[in-house]
Motif scaffolding. Structure first.
Motif, short mmCIF file in Angstrom:
data_model
loop_
_atom_site.label_atom_id
_atom_site.label_comp_id
_atom_site.label_asym_id
_atom_site.label_seq_id
_atom_site.Cartn_x
_atom_site.Cartn_y
_atom_site.Cartn_z
N ARG A 141 0.83 -1.21 0.00
CA ARG A 141 0.00 0.00 0.00
C ARG A 141 0.86 1.26 0.00
O ARG A 141 0.56 2.22 -0.70
CB ARG A 141 -0.97 -0.02 1.16
CG ARG A 141 -2.06 -1.09 0.98
CD ARG A 141 -3.03 -1.11 2.10
NE ARG A 141 -2.35 -1.71 3.26
CZ ARG A 141 -2.74 -1.60 4.50
NH1 ARG A 141 -3.79 -0.90 4.82
NH2 ARG A 141 -2.08 -2.20 5.47
N LEU A 142 1.95 1.25 0.79
CA LEU A 142 2.84 2.41 0.78
C LEU A 142 3.52 2.56 -0.57
O LEU A 142 3.68 3.67 -1.08
CB LEU A 142 3.89 2.28 1.89
CG LEU A 142 3.38 2.47 3.31
CD1 LEU A 142 4.51 2.20 4.31
CD2 LEU A 142 2.83 3.86 3.50
N GLY A 143 3.93 1.44 -1.15
CA GLY A 143 4.55 1.48 -2.47
C GLY A 143 3.59 2.03 -3.52
O GLY A 143 3.98 2.81 -4.40
N ALA A 144 2.33 1.66 -3.43
CA ALA A 144 1.33 2.15 -4.37
C ALA A 144 1.14 3.65 -4.23
O ALA A 144 0.99 4.37 -5.22
CB ALA A 144 0.00 1.42 -4.16
N VAL A 145 1.17 4.14 -3.00
CA VAL A 145 1.04 5.58 -2.76
C VAL A 145 2.24 6.32 -3.33
O VAL A 145 2.08 7.35 -4.00
CB VAL A 145 0.88 5.88 -1.25
CG1 VAL A 145 1.02 7.36 -0.95
CG2 VAL A 145 -0.44 5.35 -0.74
N VAL A 146 3.43 5.80 -3.09
CA VAL A 146 4.64 6.43 -3.61
C VAL A 146 4.63 6.44 -5.13
O VAL A 146 4.95 7.47 -5.76
CB VAL A 146 5.91 5.72 -3.06
CG1 VAL A 146 7.15 6.20 -3.77
CG2 VAL A 146 6.02 5.94 -1.56
N LEU A 147 4.27 5.33 -5.75
CA LEU A 147 4.24 5.26 -7.21
C LEU A 147 3.16 6.19 -7.80
O LEU A 147 3.34 6.77 -8.87
CB LEU A 147 4.00 3.83 -7.68
CG LEU A 147 5.18 2.88 -7.47
CD1 LEU A 147 4.79 1.47 -7.88
CD2 LEU A 147 6.38 3.34 -8.29
N ALA A 148 2.05 6.33 -7.08
CA ALA A 148 0.98 7.19 -7.56
C ALA A 148 1.39 8.67 -7.53
O ALA A 148 0.88 9.47 -8.32
CB ALA A 148 -0.28 6.98 -6.72
N GLN A 149 2.30 9.02 -6.64
CA GLN A 149 2.72 10.41 -6.51
C GLN A 149 3.85 10.75 -7.48
O GLN A 149 4.16 11.92 -7.64
CB GLN A 149 3.16 10.71 -5.09
CG GLN A 149 2.00 10.66 -4.12
CD GLN A 149 2.44 10.92 -2.69
OE1 GLN A 149 3.62 11.01 -2.39
NE2 GLN A 149 1.47 11.04 -1.81
N THR A 150 4.45 9.76 -8.11
CA THR A 150 5.55 10.05 -9.04
C THR A 150 5.07 10.20 -10.44
O THR A 150 4.04 9.89 -10.85
CB THR A 150 6.63 8.94 -8.99
OG1 THR A 150 6.04 7.70 -9.29
CG2 THR A 150 7.29 8.93 -7.66
#
Length: 135
Positions: free
Chosen positions: A126-135
């Motif tokens: 979930r954290l990885g998905a948030v980080v990828l969504a912000q890039t």
């Protein structure tokens, strides 16, 4: 010997306190919370609660090695009275049995209501998905 008991009791208190705080925060298993994958001990608490309620078959469903912790604890508590090699080989055998049962439960799906493989539900994903969504 007395210092060892005090140290062990202190370490046990810290572990119990840590899990109590996690439980109060709604995290029942830190490994499953972080990874989304059940840990080898998944179901053990429910198994012991079932035993205490007089439901041994339900306990075995939750974790077939529900009998293992008292054996491991006895070996650990009497480690000073047992030959070192006996302690090591016994704990290694119990650990290997635990890992074998875990892998069987994880990959055969024999207890899907207890053991889960859902990495997408884990905090890391979930954290990885948030980080990828912000890039």
């Amino acid at each position: 010997m007395k210092a060892t008991w005090k140290r062990d009791l202190g370490a046990g208190a810290v572990i119990v306190g840590f899990y109590a705080v996690l439980f109060l925060l709604g995290v029942t298993c830190p490994i499953k919370f972080v990874t989304g994958i059940s840990c080898p001990g998944c179901g053990m608490t429910r198994a012991w609660l079932s035993l205490l309620l007089g439901r041994p078959l339900r306990a075995l469903h939750y974790h077939p090695l529900v009998w293992l912790p008292p054996v491991a604890l006895a070996i650990y508590l009497f480690r000073g009275k047992l030959p070192r090699q006996t302690v090591r080989s016994s704990l290694a055998a119990l650990g290997a049995l635990f890992c074998i049962v875990y892998l069987i439960r994880l990959f055969t799906g024999c207890a899907p209501d207890v053991v889960a493989f859902a990495p997408k539900k884990g905090l890391l994903f979930r954290l990885g998905a948030v980080v990828l969504a912000q890039t």
